[in-house]
Motif scaffolding. Structure first.
Motif, mmCIF file in Angstrom:
data_model
loop_
_atom_site.group_PDB
_atom_site.id
_atom_site.type_symbol
_atom_site.label_atom_id
_atom_site.label_comp_id
_atom_site.label_asym_id
_atom_site.label_seq_id
_atom_site.Cartn_x
_atom_site.Cartn_y
_atom_site.Cartn_z
ATOM 1 N N ILE A 110 -0.963 10.100 -12.497
ATOM 2 C CA ILE A 110 -0.847 9.904 -11.047
ATOM 3 C C ILE A 110 0.024 8.693 -10.747
ATOM 4 O O ILE A 110 -0.103 7.641 -11.382
ATOM 5 C CB ILE A 110 -2.236 9.733 -10.410
ATOM 6 C CG1 ILE A 110 -3.058 11.013 -10.581
ATOM 7 C CG2 ILE A 110 -2.119 9.393 -8.924
ATOM 8 C CD1 ILE A 110 -4.478 10.898 -10.073
ATOM 9 N N SER A 111 0.904 8.856 -9.769
ATOM 10 C CA SER A 111 1.743 7.759 -9.291
ATOM 11 C C SER A 111 1.716 7.760 -7.764
ATOM 12 O O SER A 111 1.010 8.553 -7.143
ATOM 13 C CB SER A 111 3.182 7.931 -9.798
ATOM 14 O OG SER A 111 3.778 9.085 -9.204
ATOM 15 N N LYS A 112 2.493 6.871 -7.186
ATOM 16 C CA LYS A 112 2.552 6.794 -5.729
ATOM 17 C C LYS A 112 3.213 8.029 -5.116
ATOM 18 O O LYS A 112 3.051 8.292 -3.923
ATOM 19 C CB LYS A 112 3.309 5.532 -5.301
ATOM 20 C CG LYS A 112 2.544 4.247 -5.559
ATOM 21 C CD LYS A 112 1.233 4.211 -4.773
ATOM 22 C CE LYS A 112 0.490 2.906 -4.984
ATOM 23 N NZ LYS A 112 -0.794 2.880 -4.236
ATOM 24 N N ARG A 113 3.938 8.794 -5.920
ATOM 25 C CA ARG A 113 4.589 10.009 -5.421
ATOM 26 C C ARG A 113 3.750 11.258 -5.670
ATOM 27 O O ARG A 113 4.172 12.361 -5.354
ATOM 28 C CB ARG A 113 5.960 10.185 -6.078
ATOM 29 C CG ARG A 113 6.991 9.147 -5.672
ATOM 30 C CD ARG A 113 8.330 9.495 -6.285
ATOM 31 N NE ARG A 113 8.742 10.855 -5.899
ATOM 32 C CZ ARG A 113 9.584 11.601 -6.617
ATOM 33 N NH1 ARG A 113 10.060 11.128 -7.765
ATOM 34 N NH2 ARG A 113 9.916 12.801 -6.195
ATOM 35 N N THR A 114 2.571 11.064 -6.235
ATOM 36 C CA THR A 114 1.707 12.208 -6.534
ATOM 37 C C THR A 114 0.973 12.664 -5.273
ATOM 38 O O THR A 114 0.473 11.845 -4.502
ATOM 39 C CB THR A 114 0.686 11.841 -7.622
ATOM 40 O OG1 THR A 114 1.379 11.414 -8.789
ATOM 41 C CG2 THR A 114 -0.191 13.033 -7.961
ATOM 42 N N LYS A 133 -5.961 6.979 -5.645
ATOM 43 C CA LYS A 133 -4.769 6.606 -6.405
ATOM 44 C C LYS A 133 -3.531 7.376 -5.978
ATOM 45 O O LYS A 133 -2.408 6.873 -6.094
ATOM 46 C CB LYS A 133 -5.036 6.819 -7.898
ATOM 47 C CG LYS A 133 -4.020 6.147 -8.810
ATOM 48 C CD LYS A 133 -4.431 6.231 -10.272
ATOM 49 C CE LYS A 133 -3.400 5.535 -11.159
ATOM 50 N NZ LYS A 133 -3.773 5.614 -12.597
ATOM 51 N N CYS A 134 -3.708 8.604 -5.482
ATOM 52 C CA CYS A 134 -2.550 9.415 -5.081
ATOM 53 C C CYS A 134 -1.879 8.834 -3.844
ATOM 54 O O CYS A 134 -2.544 8.284 -2.957
ATOM 55 C CB CYS A 134 -2.977 10.852 -4.825
ATOM 56 S SG CYS A 134 -3.398 11.779 -6.318
ATOM 57 N N GLY A 135 -0.569 8.994 -3.776
ATOM 58 C CA GLY A 135 0.181 8.440 -2.646
ATOM 59 C C GLY A 135 -0.049 9.192 -1.352
ATOM 60 O O GLY A 135 -0.099 8.594 -0.277
ATOM 61 N N ASP A 140 6.109 14.241 -7.294
ATOM 62 C CA ASP A 140 6.465 14.390 -8.705
ATOM 63 C C ASP A 140 5.406 15.193 -9.457
ATOM 64 O O ASP A 140 5.705 15.886 -10.423
ATOM 65 C CB ASP A 140 6.659 13.021 -9.363
ATOM 66 C CG ASP A 140 5.419 12.147 -9.245
ATOM 67 O OD1 ASP A 140 4.447 12.557 -8.568
ATOM 68 O OD2 ASP A 140 5.409 11.047 -9.830
ATOM 69 N N HIS A 141 4.153 15.072 -9.015
ATOM 70 C CA HIS A 141 3.051 15.855 -9.549
ATOM 71 C C HIS A 141 2.112 16.211 -8.396
ATOM 72 O O HIS A 141 2.099 15.531 -7.364
ATOM 73 C CB HIS A 141 2.258 15.083 -10.624
ATOM 74 C CG HIS A 141 2.984 14.931 -11.917
ATOM 75 N ND1 HIS A 141 3.882 13.909 -12.145
ATOM 76 C CD2 HIS A 141 2.952 15.663 -13.065
ATOM 77 C CE1 HIS A 141 4.370 14.007 -13.358
ATOM 78 N NE2 HIS A 141 3.824 15.066 -13.954
#
Length: 659
Positions: free
Chosen positions: A408-412, A433-435, A339-340
């Motif tokens: 940042i999310s789990k999809r980043t 933190k990044c997935g 996503d990012h």
């Protein structure tokens, strides 16, 4: 049980001796004619002491123990023990059983002696622990355990000894016969033998086979060729120890088969594993580490970590670009799944880190995925490039690492460029933190690398991370989806920085990448301006060069604090020192806070990566660095000189063994 300390007996004996001496003196003064009789009595007394010294020791021991121990149930319960046992008062031996006297004293008596004299090396505190203490006594190995009871004057201690000679021999043989696993790989096999005549290829392969067979054939192991240029071997630990002590001199022997051919070997070793399968996995991982460091070396993996041997030659450049195309496809897939995307380099980022990061950002834009470059604007050596990009309208490409955390999310996806080490990234928080994580780097691999990344583009033969990213860009998007002029100039500046204007660590693909960037619009005049320095930076560089001192063909410059805006002068001074005649390597050490940062450079004759690794750093064969904590600059100079001595000693040892 009555207890009396050893010093009581010693003081009593000394007092009696002094009193007897005074009485004899008085007697001789009163009756001078009595001295012959006294002399006879002294001789008789000495003879009695010598003849009956054992009985005297036992009597004294009984006197010190008191009457409650001699002939008691406690004594009779210890006497028939099958293990040697002894009773101490403080550190004085008062009693021992027949097993102790026979097996440890060879039938002699040692009552009222200090226990350290009877049992050399004994540590009563260690003996009180559950594991006891292991001692070498009477040509055997003994495990000593003790139990102590505090007393009014001195504590009483019971020692019990168990012989473990046979057990320790079995243990030593078990450890020496544990299997170790080795994987051998001829570096760049296809490139080395691809254009070679059949007869020449057969000669060299025969030499490699003979050398490896001679190495493994010295013991009880076996060697098998499992693929072209790939061998495996299983040997005992005793033989592995011999290989390590010789520094894996097989590397020198393979290199010496034909000096006109760039022939070298990489070895992965797995030692200390619980099972043979685990040893195999460790050897494969160690081989990847050896290859990631440029090849021509042995990487030994144990449960305690890695140990490296060799690594004196340059990496072998691979001419095939198939891997670059595959990596580009995988990178695009990862980017489109995110996503990012957050891109970052190492701390105190330079032109190569920012240039390659901007190239990766262009790939994200081609994939139409939002992406940013996390960089500390107040702690970078690439301020000129960042300013040029901001003037070109790309200010939003950059973000402070702290400001990047909320997006940042789990999809980043986190893409790390120009470093592989966890401890050197711009922000550990972003990395954790990044997935998913992808790594693009050209530095030789070492301990502390990023584990389990979703994608790795690691080519130690490459000149720079910018060169790797430039190759990836050629396989992404359509013909028009290419970097703009400023981005191309940033990538070219990264290549020029790490190659020192195409003079060090360059290959065919380096110039191909530069040619591609030139087609994208990069202008060398503008790139040159990115290297311009301020007067403060120039003066700082001149001061560092002036402070340099020669040490074994190495220029070492040590200085105090350098202004933050002039930090770029550290690397520039290291580069300039290489232009001095007779300098094979340069080391610039500058105080930063309570520690010292070291920048190292060489022209290839000296492997500064190995030297910096001994100081806890790393890098490339011609470009490396290290950070020393809680140390003064002068102490850092001593550490650098010691590391240089160690490096030259290892090289000299390898040359002697190779001959």
């Amino acid at each position: 049980m009555k207890q009396k300390p050893r010093w009581t007996l010693e003081m009593l004996t000394a007092s009696l001796a002094v009193l007897c001496g005074l009485l004899v003196l008085v007697l001789l003064i009163q009756r001078p004619t009595a001295w012959p009789a006294l002399l006879v009595l002294v001789v008789l007394w000495g003879a009695v002491v010598v003849l009956f010294r054992c009985q005297l020791r036992k009597w004294v021991a009984r006197w010190m123990c008191g009457g409650s121990f001699e002939g008691s149930k406690l004594q009779f319960s210890l006497e028939p023990l099958s293990q040697p046992a002894a009773l101490l008062s403080g550190e004085t031996v008062l009693w021992y059983n027949a097993q102790f006297r026979t097996r440890l004293l060879n039938g002699q008596d040692a009552l009222v002696s200090r226990v350290q004299k009877v049992l050399p090396g004994l540590d009563l505190q260690q003996c009180r622990k559950q594991e006891g203490q292991l001692l070498t006594l009477a040509d055997g190995m003994w495990s000593v355990h003790s139990s102590t009871v505090p007393g009014d004057a001195e504590s009483m201690t019971l020692l019990v000894l168990n012989e473990e000679t046979a057990l320790r021999k079995v243990e030593a043989e078990y450890k020496a016969s544990r299997p170790g696993y080795l994987v051998f790989l001829v570096d760049g096999y296809d490139d080395v033998f691809g254009d070679m005549l059949d007869s020449e290829r057969a000669r060299l392969l025969e030499g490699i086979n003979r050398t490896l067979e001679d190495m493994i054939g010295r013991g009880s192991g076996f060697l098998r060729r499992v693929a072209s240029g790939r061998y495996i071997a299983v040997v005992e630990e005793r033989q592995m120890e011999q290989f390590a002590n010789r520094g894996y001199d097989v590397l020198d022997k393979i290199r010496a088969l034909d000096p006109s051919v760039n022939l070298s070997l990489s070895i992965g070793i797995g030692r200390g594993a619980k099972t043979l399968r685990e040893a195999q996995d460790m050897a494969v991982q160690a081989l990847d580490m050896a290859q990631g460091r440029g090849g021509d070396q042995a990487a030994e993996m144990t449960p305690d970590g890695f140990t490296f041997y060799g690594g004196v030659s340059h990496g072998v450049e691979k001419r095939s670009k198939v891997r670059s195309r595959i990596v580009a496809d995988q990178l695009v897939k990862l980017i489109k799944e995110a996503d990012h995307v957050v891109i970052m380099g190492h701390r105190m980022s330079d032109l190569d880190a920012i240039g390659s990061a901007e190239g990766v950002l262009r790939i994200c834009k081609i994939c139409d995925i939002p992406a940013v470059i996390a960089v500390r604007r107040d702690a970078t050596l690439a301020g000129s490039l960042i300013d040029a990009l901001c003037r070109a309208g790309q200010k939003d490409d950059f973000i402070d690492p702290k400001d990047a955390l909320p997006i940042i999310s789990k999809r980043t996806l986190c893409i790390v460029v120009d470093t592989y080490q966890v401890g050197l990234v711009e922000s550990k928080d972003i990395l954790e933190k990044c997935g998913k994580v992808a790594v693009i780097d050209h530095h030789r691999k070492g301990v502390g690398y990023i584990e389990n990344p979703a994608l790795v583009c690691h080519e130690p033969y490459s000149s720079s991370a910018s060169e790797l990213v430039t190759e990836l860009l050629q396989y992404v998007g359509e013909r028009d989806d290419k970097p703009n002029r400023v981005e191309a100039e940033g990538l070219l500046s990264g290549i020029m920085l790490d190659t020192r204007d195409f003079t060090l660590h360059t290959g065919v693909r380096t110039f191909e990448a530069a040619a591609a960037l030139r087609r994208y619009g990069a202008e060398t005049e503008r790139v040159r301006q990115l290297f311009d320095v301020t007067m403060v930076e120039y003066n700082a560089k001149a001061d560092l060069v002036e402070k340099a001192r020669m040490y074994k063909n190495c220029a070492i410059s040590v200085s105090g604090e350098v202004a933050p805006e002039a930090r770029v002068a550290i690397a520039q001074a290291a580069n300039d020192l290489l232009t001095i005649q007779g300098v094979d390597a340069s080391f610039v050490a500058v105080q930063v806070g309570t520690g010292v940062n070291i920048s190292a450079r060489s022209l290839g004759a000296v492997n500064v990566q190995v030297i910096m690794e001994s100081l806890g750093g790393g890098g490339h064969q011609t470009m490396a660095a290290a950070q020393l904590k809680h140390i003064t600059p002068e102490a850092a100079r001593a550490r650098i000189e010691g590391a240089i001595d160690k490096y030259y000693a290892s090289q000299k040892k390898g040359d002697v063994e190779g001959k």
